[in-house]
Write a protein that holds these residues in place. Structure first.
Motif, PDB file in Angstrom:
ATOM      1  N   ALA A 472       0.821  -1.215   0.000  1.00 29.87           N
ATOM      2  CA  ALA A 472       0.000   0.000   0.000  1.00 29.87           C
ATOM      3  C   ALA A 472       0.849   1.256   0.000  1.00 29.87           C
ATOM      4  CB  ALA A 472      -0.909  -0.021   1.220  1.00 29.87           C
ATOM      5  N   GLY A 473       2.166   1.098  -0.159  1.00 34.33           N
ATOM      6  CA  GLY A 473       3.007   2.290  -0.244  1.00 34.33           C
ATOM      7  C   GLY A 473       3.916   2.448   0.950  1.00 34.33           C
ATOM      8  N   GLY A 474       3.630   1.744   2.031  1.00 35.55           N
ATOM      9  CA  GLY A 474       4.499   1.749   3.196  1.00 35.55           C
ATOM     10  C   GLY A 474       4.631   3.116   3.823  1.00 35.55           C
ATOM     11  N   ALA A 475       5.830   3.392   4.332  1.00 38.65           N
ATOM     12  CA  ALA A 475       6.047   4.637   5.072  1.00 38.65           C
ATOM     13  C   ALA A 475       6.278   5.816   4.135  1.00 38.65           C
ATOM     14  CB  ALA A 475       7.230   4.464   6.014  1.00 38.65           C
ATOM     15  N   ARG A 476       6.355   5.536   2.810  1.00 42.33           N
ATOM     16  CA  ARG A 476       6.655   6.619   1.876  1.00 42.33           C
ATOM     17  C   ARG A 476       5.465   7.550   1.684  1.00 42.33           C
ATOM     18  NH1 ARG A 476       7.315   3.816  -2.914  1.00 42.33           N
ATOM     19  NH2 ARG A 476       6.853   1.896  -1.812  1.00 42.33           N
ATOM     20  N   VAL A 477       4.270   7.053   1.977  1.00 41.54           N
ATOM     21  CA  VAL A 477       3.091   7.910   1.808  1.00 41.54           C
ATOM     22  C   VAL A 477       2.454   8.175   3.172  1.00 41.54           C
ATOM     23  CG1 VAL A 477       2.638   7.062  -0.503  1.00 41.54           C
ATOM     24  CG2 VAL A 477       1.603   5.905   1.451  1.00 41.54           C
ATOM     25  N   ALA A 478       1.589   9.174   3.206  1.00 40.18           N
ATOM     26  CA  ALA A 478       0.919   9.503   4.466  1.00 40.18           C
ATOM     27  C   ALA A 478       0.001   8.359   4.891  1.00 40.18           C
ATOM     28  CB  ALA A 478       0.120  10.791   4.297  1.00 40.18           C
ATOM     29  N   LEU A 479      -0.241   8.267   6.173  1.00 38.69           N
ATOM     30  CA  LEU A 479      -1.013   7.145   6.716  1.00 38.69           C
ATOM     31  C   LEU A 479      -2.400   6.997   6.079  1.00 38.69           C
ATOM     32  CD1 LEU A 479      -0.796   4.858   8.830  1.00 38.69           C
ATOM     33  CD2 LEU A 479      -1.976   6.372  10.418  1.00 38.69           C
ATOM     34  N   PRO A 480      -3.179   8.096   5.957  1.00 38.73           N
ATOM     35  CA  PRO A 480      -4.513   7.936   5.345  1.00 38.73           C
ATOM     36  C   PRO A 480      -4.423   7.415   3.921  1.00 38.73           C
ATOM     37  CG  PRO A 480      -4.278  10.102   6.365  1.00 38.73           C
ATOM     38  CD  PRO A 480      -2.928   9.471   6.396  1.00 38.73           C
ATOM     39  N   VAL A 481      -3.421   7.892   3.182  1.00 39.47           N
ATOM     40  CA  VAL A 481      -3.245   7.428   1.799  1.00 39.47           C
ATOM     41  C   VAL A 481      -2.935   5.940   1.807  1.00 39.47           C
ATOM     42  CG1 VAL A 481      -1.892   7.701  -0.303  1.00 39.47           C
ATOM     43  CG2 VAL A 481      -2.389   9.693   1.145  1.00 39.47           C
ATOM     44  N   MET A 482      -2.027   5.564   2.724  1.00 39.81           N
ATOM     45  CA  MET A 482      -1.625   4.157   2.810  1.00 39.81           C
ATOM     46  C   MET A 482      -2.853   3.284   3.096  1.00 39.81           C
ATOM     47  SD  MET A 482      -0.719   1.398   4.735  1.00 39.81           S
ATOM     48  CE  MET A 482      -0.595   1.920   6.437  1.00 39.81           C
ATOM     49  N   LEU A 483      -3.673   3.733   4.056  1.00 36.05           N
ATOM     50  CA  LEU A 483      -4.843   2.928   4.420  1.00 36.05           C
ATOM     51  C   LEU A 483      -5.816   2.820   3.259  1.00 36.05           C
ATOM     52  CD1 LEU A 483      -5.544   4.088   8.087  1.00 36.05           C
ATOM     53  CD2 LEU A 483      -4.606   1.898   7.299  1.00 36.05           C
ATOM     54  N   ARG A 484      -5.989   3.943   2.556  1.00 34.21           N
ATOM     55  CA  ARG A 484      -6.927   3.915   1.436  1.00 34.21           C
ATOM     56  C   ARG A 484      -6.416   2.957   0.352  1.00 34.21           C
ATOM     57  NH1 ARG A 484      -7.391   9.209   0.804  1.00 34.21           N
ATOM     58  NH2 ARG A 484      -6.134   9.296  -1.071  1.00 34.21           N
ATOM     59  N   ARG A 485      -5.109   3.060   0.112  1.00 33.35           N
ATOM     60  CA  ARG A 485      -4.526   2.162  -0.894  1.00 33.35           C
ATOM     61  C   ARG A 485      -4.631   0.709  -0.454  1.00 33.35           C
ATOM     62  NH1 ARG A 485       1.252   4.231  -2.900  1.00 33.35           N
ATOM     63  NH2 ARG A 485       0.709   6.326  -3.604  1.00 33.35           N
ATOM     64  N   ALA A 486      -4.426   0.467   0.841  1.00 28.53           N
ATOM     65  CA  ALA A 486      -4.489  -0.910   1.345  1.00 28.53           C
ATOM     66  C   ALA A 486      -5.866  -1.495   1.080  1.00 28.53           C
ATOM     67  CB  ALA A 486      -4.176  -0.936   2.842  1.00 28.53           C
ATOM     68  N   LEU A 487      -6.908  -0.678   1.304  1.00 30.86           N
ATOM     69  CA  LEU A 487      -8.267  -1.174   1.072  1.00 30.86           C
ATOM     70  C   LEU A 487      -8.510  -1.419  -0.410  1.00 30.86           C
ATOM     71  CD1 LEU A 487     -10.377   0.903   3.591  1.00 30.86           C
ATOM     72  CD2 LEU A 487      -9.782  -1.521   3.681  1.00 30.86           C
ATOM     73  N   GLY A 488      -7.778  -0.695  -1.249  1.00 29.20           N
ATOM     74  CA  GLY A 488      -7.969  -0.849  -2.680  1.00 29.20           C
ATOM     75  C   GLY A 488      -7.145  -1.967  -3.295  1.00 29.20           C
ATOM     76  N   LEU A 489      -6.320  -2.637  -2.483  1.00 34.50           N
ATOM     77  CA  LEU A 489      -5.497  -3.733  -3.020  1.00 34.50           C
ATOM     78  C   LEU A 489      -6.393  -4.850  -3.535  1.00 34.50           C
ATOM     79  CD1 LEU A 489      -2.656  -4.079  -0.367  1.00 34.50           C
ATOM     80  CD2 LEU A 489      -2.431  -3.311  -2.721  1.00 34.50           C
ATOM     81  N   PRO A 490      -5.907  -5.601  -4.523  1.00 31.49           N
ATOM     82  CA  PRO A 490      -6.720  -6.711  -5.029  1.00 31.49           C
ATOM     83  C   PRO A 490      -7.058  -7.680  -3.901  1.00 31.49           C
ATOM     84  CG  PRO A 490      -4.608  -6.559  -6.206  1.00 31.49           C
ATOM     85  CD  PRO A 490      -4.618  -5.489  -5.197  1.00 31.49           C
ATOM     86  N   ARG A 491      -8.241  -8.282  -4.026  1.00 30.57           N
ATOM     87  CA  ARG A 491      -8.657  -9.204  -2.971  1.00 30.57           C
ATOM     88  C   ARG A 491      -7.728 -10.394  -2.852  1.00 30.57           C
ATOM     89  NH1 ARG A 491     -15.150  -9.446  -3.332  1.00 30.57           N
ATOM     90  NH2 ARG A 491     -15.505  -7.205  -3.171  1.00 30.57           N
ATOM     91  N   SER A 492      -7.071 -10.764  -3.970  1.00 28.51           N
ATOM     92  CA  SER A 492      -6.172 -11.920  -3.877  1.00 28.51           C
ATOM     93  C   SER A 492      -4.979 -11.582  -2.992  1.00 28.51           C
ATOM     94  CB  SER A 492      -5.711 -12.354  -5.261  1.00 28.51           C
ATOM     95  OG  SER A 492      -4.983 -11.326  -5.880  1.00 28.51           O
ATOM     96  N   ALA A 493      -4.546 -10.301  -2.992  1.00 24.89           N
ATOM     97  CA  ALA A 493      -3.435  -9.908  -2.116  1.00 24.89           C
ATOM     98  C   ALA A 493      -3.866 -10.022  -0.658  1.00 24.89           C
ATOM     99  CB  ALA A 493      -3.000  -8.485  -2.426  1.00 24.89           C
ATOM    100  N   TRP A 494      -5.072  -9.536  -0.382  1.00 26.74           N
ATOM    101  CA  TRP A 494      -5.597  -9.675   0.987  1.00 26.74           C
ATOM    102  C   TRP A 494      -5.795 -11.136   1.348  1.00 26.74           C
ATOM    103  CZ3 TRP A 494      -5.874  -6.587   5.013  1.00 26.74           C
ATOM    104  CH2 TRP A 494      -5.784  -5.200   4.821  1.00 26.74           C
ATOM    105  N   GLY A 495      -6.310 -11.899   0.388  1.00 23.47           N
ATOM    106  CA  GLY A 495      -6.538 -13.326   0.645  1.00 23.47           C
ATOM    107  C   GLY A 495      -5.252 -14.020   1.025  1.00 23.47           C
TER     108      GLY A 495
END
Lengths: 657, 159
Positions: A472-495
């Motif tokens: 999701a971008g790690g520490a390079r991006v701001a926390l809210p951005v990271m969280l938003r990106r994390a939620l947008g990751l493909p479901r297979s990555a979460w799986g």
């Protein structure tokens, strides 16, 4: 009358599966697509017929029709209604019918997944599926007919084995069979690819949802079986390295390897021949499991009453499909276009190591399970291979595998940066070491292996979190951005992350069992026994009766620091119809840990023999498996697979929820 | 790396893992396998005291003595020889005199066995297979079919 209809439908299904087997092969030979397409209606009709047969048997059980031998031997009019229904598959004949029901259901689902699977591949897959269905329907028809009548019919049945009168029976066999039988689809796809002489990423994408479905149900089935054995048998153990348990573990290990190698094939167009081989191997191990349980070569908690003709018949099925599968592989595999090679340090390289270790672990289980049988057949010496063997062979192979999981999960495809990947995981190593140290400080000592296990478990869970964090971008991006990106990751990555965290949770639960305690005591009313920081006081011993059993119950009050936490009841139960005693463990769940009370016989000197276990974090063992399956389910709903297989994915979602 | 080198790396890795696994299996085969014996076997094969084994036979009638705590003593017999077994703990539900049993533990001396687990199975008709086989060998096996077999004979549903 309905029963006769059921038997008739079963026989009809036998014929239909033969049509489903032969027509596509004929069609493929003469290049007639219309001829091959007959497989689709044949598969659907075969499923309808088997479903009708299964309903007929269920109806006979529900109405306690004692003119059926099968119902007489496994039911009783006083049995609770729900166990009358689950009793349908609580015996050899009925459970084979369930096996074939699931097999034909999968066949019907493949037949319907028109958009996901190219038609030639689909028809050939249905042909292989039809051959498997035909063999097992013939097995039921000729050696294990559940529709045998009895004349004159007795007034009462002999009841179901009390061990099986449990919600576990409702859930465990269906889950396990969906797993076993689901791998028949991977097998059928593999043989279809061999017959067609063509295999590519489309094949991998078509087969992956089926493998994933089978895998997730097998995971749940094994975990459910383990929990059932744990609470029902009254020994406090949850895995015995019993041959039949091993028989379900082997396809799981091979299936896990298959799942991962299919990803490599889909993404990188490599490991083709190996994937085909694994698909054949996984289903062969499923068949071997069926053979071991039903042939009478083993004695086990799980084995069914057997007669030799059944063993011989299943052995023949085994030889035909395993032998045929491998023969076809040997003949056709050289014709397949080889995939590309790749760098050892890469995601695909890590997945090869995963496959190597999983298959080797599977091989040690195979040797430990079959060596005693082989030795006895050859020399007559009887040996038992138990926990010490598997601890010495299985664990040293699985522990490096566990250590490699987060690395393989985070490393890049094609050309990985090993050093960078290792550095990225520093939080996970730190957490693992800290976890082990905290446990060491809290419990003051314990086996080194268990501490390593705790460390590994924490490392796996945190490693999965680190993986998501970096994607999701790690520490390079701001926390809210990271969280938003994390939620947008493909479901297979979460799986993937969730399933691997599930492995970690199971490892934690297993490691924690090193600190479980077992206390043997003889207690009189008012006596205190302590276990795991709790004190148990025997308050009452009294008899109790239910409609089909009577029991002597020992009721304990559980105290902590003088305060009452609750009560727990253990019992010795006698099932009246069979005159069979069972021990009903009393279990109190305290967070993820459990107190487990097993009641023995009254002692000659007065007092009651009891065995009290403290099982710290024991629920993690099964919770981890549920999390693994949840990860698999999430991955199954991934857009990539959904686009490829919309209809099939929707159909599968329903039973899984 | 060239293709050849890559392929060799893969093969070498596979061989290394399989070699280690084979070593582990052979090592475990030597140390962690337990043989099954009947009381007669133990005498015939002169099994040394201190050996870990599984002992199978019938619980001799009248031999079960329950002591203090959960100590139990009983004799396991194949009607030819018998061995005294000491055990501490809860006996299985189906443990009865005259029934088949398998005890796992250590042979302490001639005719004396210290068990750490005792198995009987979850079925009233059951006898551990090893026990049944060893009784058959000695001609002591009486086949008892299901005592409560249903009356009448099975006929097929299609008739």
């Amino acid at each position: 009358m309905f029963v006769e209809t059921g038997h008739y439908a079963l026989t009809l299904a036998l014929g239909l599966s033969l049509v489903q087997f032969l027509m596509p092969l004929w069609g493929a030979t003469v290049r007639d697509g219309a001829l091959a397409a007959i497989a689709t209606p044949a598969a659907l009709a075969a499923f309808a017929c088997v479903a009708l047969a299964f309903s007929a048997l269920t109806y006979a059980y529900a109405t306690s029709d004692f003119s059926l031998v099968n119902v007489v031997e496994n039911s009783h009019s006083l049995k609770p209604f729900v166990y009358k229904l689950t009793g349908v598959w609580g015996n050899h004949e009925g459970s084979m019918l369930l096996w074939v029901l699931i097999l034909t259901l999968f066949g019907a689902m493949v037949a319907l997944s028109r958009r996901a699977v190219p038609s030639r591949l689909r028809h050939l897959t249905l042909a292989i599926q039809g051959a498997v269905a035909f063999a097992f329907l013939a097995f039921i028809e000729f050696t294990s007919n559940p529709f045998l009548r009895l004349d004159p019919a007795p007034f009462e049945g002999q009841d179901l084995n009390p061990i099986l009168q449990d919600p576990g029976l409702a859930v465990h066999p269906p889950l396990l069979y969906i797993g076993y039988v689901g791998f028949s689809i991977s097998f059928a796809f593999a043989l279809a690819a061999l017959i067609e002489g063509r295999i590519d990423a489309v094949w991998a994408r078509a087969v992956r949802p089926w493998t994933l479905t089978a895998w997730l149900f097998l995971t749940l089935g094994i975990a459910m079986g383990s929990y059932w054995a744990y609470y029902e048998l009254g020994w406090g153990g949850w895995w015995f390295w019993d041959p039949v348990e091993n028989a379900s573990l082997m396809p799981w290990l091979a299936g896990t390897a298959l799942l991962h190698s299919t990803i490599v094939m889909e993404k990188r167009d490599a490991l083709k021949v190996w994937t085909i081989l694994l698909a054949i191997l996984t289903f062969s191990l499923s068949l071997l499991g069926t053979f071991l349980v039903r042939s009478g070569v083993l004695t086990s908690v799980h084995s069914f009453a057997t007669d030799p003709t059944r063993g011989a018949f299943i052995l023949a099925i085994l030889v035909v499909f395993i032998g045929g599968g491998f023969a076809l592989f040997a003949w056709r595999a050289p014709l397949l276009r080889q995939g590309g090679l790749f760098a050892p340090v890469s995601r695909e390289g890590a997945l090869v190591v995963n496959n190597l270790l999983l298959v080797t672990a599977c091989a040690t289980v195979f040797i430990g399970t079959l060596y005693p049988l082989a030795l006895e057949a050859l020399t007559g010496a009887k040996i038992s291979v138990g926990e010490p063997f598997f601890n010495a062979t299985f664990l040293p192979i699985v522990m490096p595998l566990l250590a490699l999981i987060p690395i393989g999960q985070t490393i890049a495809w094609k050309r990985g940066d090993l050093l960078g990947t290792l550095q990225r995981l520093w939080v996970a190593y730190g957490a693992g070491i800290a976890g082990a140290l905290v446990v060491l400080a809290l419990v003051r000592g314990g086996p080194v292996l268990a501490l390593v296990g705790i460390g590994l478990g924490v490392y796996l869970v945190v490693g999965s979190a680190v993986d998501i964090f970096h994607r999701a971008g790690g520490a390079r991006v701001a926390l809210p951005v990271m969280l938003r990106r994390a939620l947008g990751l493909p479901r297979s990555a979460w799986g993937t992350a969730i399933a691997h965290a599930g492995v970690g949770i199971t490892v934690l639960g297993i490691a924690a069992q090193a600190w479980s305690t077992e206390t043997l005591a003889v207690v009189n009313r008012g006596d205190l026994v302590s276990a795991g920081g709790y004190t148990l006081r025997l308050d009452a011993v009294f008899p109790r009766t239910a409609h089909n059993y009577r029991e002597d119950v020992a009721r304990f009050t559980v105290l902590r620091d003088g305060r009452i936490v609750g009560t727990v009841e253990g019992a010795k139960r006698l099932y009246v119809t069979r005159g069979m005693p069972t021990t009903e463990a009393g279990i109190m769940t305290l967070g993820p840990s459990q107190l487990y009370v097993s009641v023995g016989e009254p002692q000659p000197s007065g007092g009651l023999g009891v065995r009290i276990y403290w099982k710290p974090y024991v629920l993690f063992v099964w919770l981890g498996a549920v999390v693994m399956a949840a990860g698999g389910l999430l991955s199954l709903t991934d857009r990539r697979l959904r686009v490829a297989a919309p209809a099939a994915a929707r159909a599968r979602m329903v039973p899984a929820e | 790396m060239t293709r050849k080198q890559r392929r060799l790396t893969l093969i070498a890795a596979a061989l290394a893992v399989l070699g280690v696994a084979l070593g582990l299996v052979l090592f475990a085969m030597r140390d962690s396998i337990v043989f099954f014996y009947s009381p007669t076997d133990i005498e015939a094969k002169a099994v040394a005291p201190g050996t870990r084994l599984r002992l199978g036979g019938l619980v001799a009638a009248g031999s079960v003595v329950k002591g203090e705590g959960q100590n139990v003593t009983f004799a396991v017999t194949d009607t030819n020889r018998s061995i005294t077994v000491r055990y501490t703990g809860l006996l299985p539900d189906l443990f009865r005199e005259g029934q088949g049993v398998v005890a796992e533990g250590v042979l302490e001396g001639p005719g004396l066995f210290r068990a750490d687990s005792v198995l009987a199975k979850h079925d009233e008709n059951y006898m551990p297979r090893e026990v049944a086989d060893s009784l058959k060998e000695q001609g002591l096996w009486q086949h008892s079919g299901k005592a409560d077999a249903p009356a009448g004979s099975p006929t097929t549903a299609s008739e």
